[in-house]
Design a protein around this motif. Sequence first.
Motif, PDB file in Angstrom:
ATOM      1  N   LEU A  40       0.821  -1.207   0.000  1.00  0.00           N
ATOM      2  CA  LEU A  40       0.000   0.000   0.000  1.00  0.00           C
ATOM      3  C   LEU A  40       0.859   1.263   0.000  1.00  0.00           C
ATOM      4  O   LEU A  40       0.435   2.311  -0.459  1.00  0.00           O
ATOM      5  N   ILE A  41       2.051   1.167   0.551  1.00  0.00           N
ATOM      6  CA  ILE A  41       3.002   2.281   0.505  1.00  0.00           C
ATOM      7  C   ILE A  41       4.279   1.739  -0.121  1.00  0.00           C
ATOM      8  O   ILE A  41       4.925   0.847   0.420  1.00  0.00           O
ATOM      9  N   SER A  42       4.621   2.289  -1.272  1.00  0.00           N
ATOM     10  CA  SER A  42       5.792   1.782  -1.989  1.00  0.00           C
ATOM     11  C   SER A  42       7.085   2.275  -1.335  1.00  0.00           C
ATOM     12  O   SER A  42       7.079   3.155  -0.488  1.00  0.00           O
ATOM     13  N   LYS A  43       8.171   1.700  -1.758  1.00  0.00           N
ATOM     14  CA  LYS A  43       9.494   2.199  -1.366  1.00  0.00           C
ATOM     15  C   LYS A  43       9.745   3.513  -2.097  1.00  0.00           C
ATOM     16  O   LYS A  43       9.096   3.811  -3.106  1.00  0.00           O
ATOM     17  N   TRP A  44      10.684   4.309  -1.622  1.00  0.00           N
ATOM     18  CA  TRP A  44      11.062   5.532  -2.338  1.00  0.00           C
ATOM     19  C   TRP A  44      11.652   5.138  -3.682  1.00  0.00           C
ATOM     20  O   TRP A  44      12.497   4.255  -3.763  1.00  0.00           O
ATOM     21  N   HIS A  45      11.189   5.766  -4.752  1.00  0.00           N
ATOM     22  CA  HIS A  45      11.742   5.563  -6.088  1.00  0.00           C
ATOM     23  C   HIS A  45      12.589   6.776  -6.424  1.00  0.00           C
ATOM     24  O   HIS A  45      12.134   7.915  -6.321  1.00  0.00           O
ATOM     25  N   ASP A  46      13.827   6.521  -6.827  1.00  0.00           N
ATOM     26  CA  ASP A  46      14.747   7.597  -7.169  1.00  0.00           C
ATOM     27  C   ASP A  46      14.285   8.266  -8.464  1.00  0.00           C
ATOM     28  O   ASP A  46      14.019   7.599  -9.458  1.00  0.00           O
ATOM     29  N   GLU A  47      14.136   9.572  -8.421  1.00  0.00           N
ATOM     30  CA  GLU A  47      13.717  10.372  -9.567  1.00  0.00           C
ATOM     31  C   GLU A  47      14.731  11.489  -9.769  1.00  0.00           C
ATOM     32  O   GLU A  47      15.557  11.742  -8.907  1.00  0.00           O
TER      33      GLU A  47
END
Length: 181
Positions: A40-47
Motif C-alpha cells: 500500500l506504501i511503496s518504497k522511495w523511487h529515485d527520480e
Amino acid sequence: MAMYVFQEIAPKVFYFTYCLQEIGGYIGFLEESEKNTNNLISKWHDEEYGYEKRISSDFSNETEIVDTRSLFIINNLKATFHHCFTQYKIFNNIEEPVNLSSKYWVRKHNEGQVKNNCGANGKYTARLYINDSFSGGEISIPGKPSFKPEAGSIIIAPSDVQVTAEPAHGNSRYIAIGHWV
C-alpha cells in the motif's frame, strides 16, 4: 477531523491552512514505511528531482496485514483530501460528487531540486505541504505573488493550472499529492 481555514488565492485556486494538528510526524512515518512489506506504501523511487513514493487506499487484498502507521498515513491523507475537496466543491458550486483517486503520491525533493508537474491524473489536484523546514521553496501561481506554504497547508486547483515551486535549500521538501478524478 482537523480544522482548515481556506481562501481563494486565484480564480478556482484555493489555499487551505491546517489549523489544529501537527503534521511533522508524517515524515518519520514515511521514512519508517521503508521497512514495511505491504504494497500500500511503496518504497522511495529515485527520480531526477529526489524521490517519489506511491500510497494506495485500495484495500482489495483483505488478507494482507497492514501496519498501523501505514493505515494512519493512508486514512489521514484520504480524509484530509476528501474534506478539502468537498469544501472546494461547495464554494465553487460544483454539482458532481467528489471522487478521489485511490492513489496518492508523496514527493521528497532533495535540496536544490524540484518537480513542478503533478500530472493531470484528474480534474483537480491537491498538494499537501508536509514540511516547511527549509529556505526557498516559494510557490508561484499565474498572476499572483509567490509565497511559501506553511507545513500542513493544501493548495487545490484545476489540474491544468500551473502551480510551480522554487527549489528548497537546507532540507528536503515533502509534499503529498491527491487527485479528484
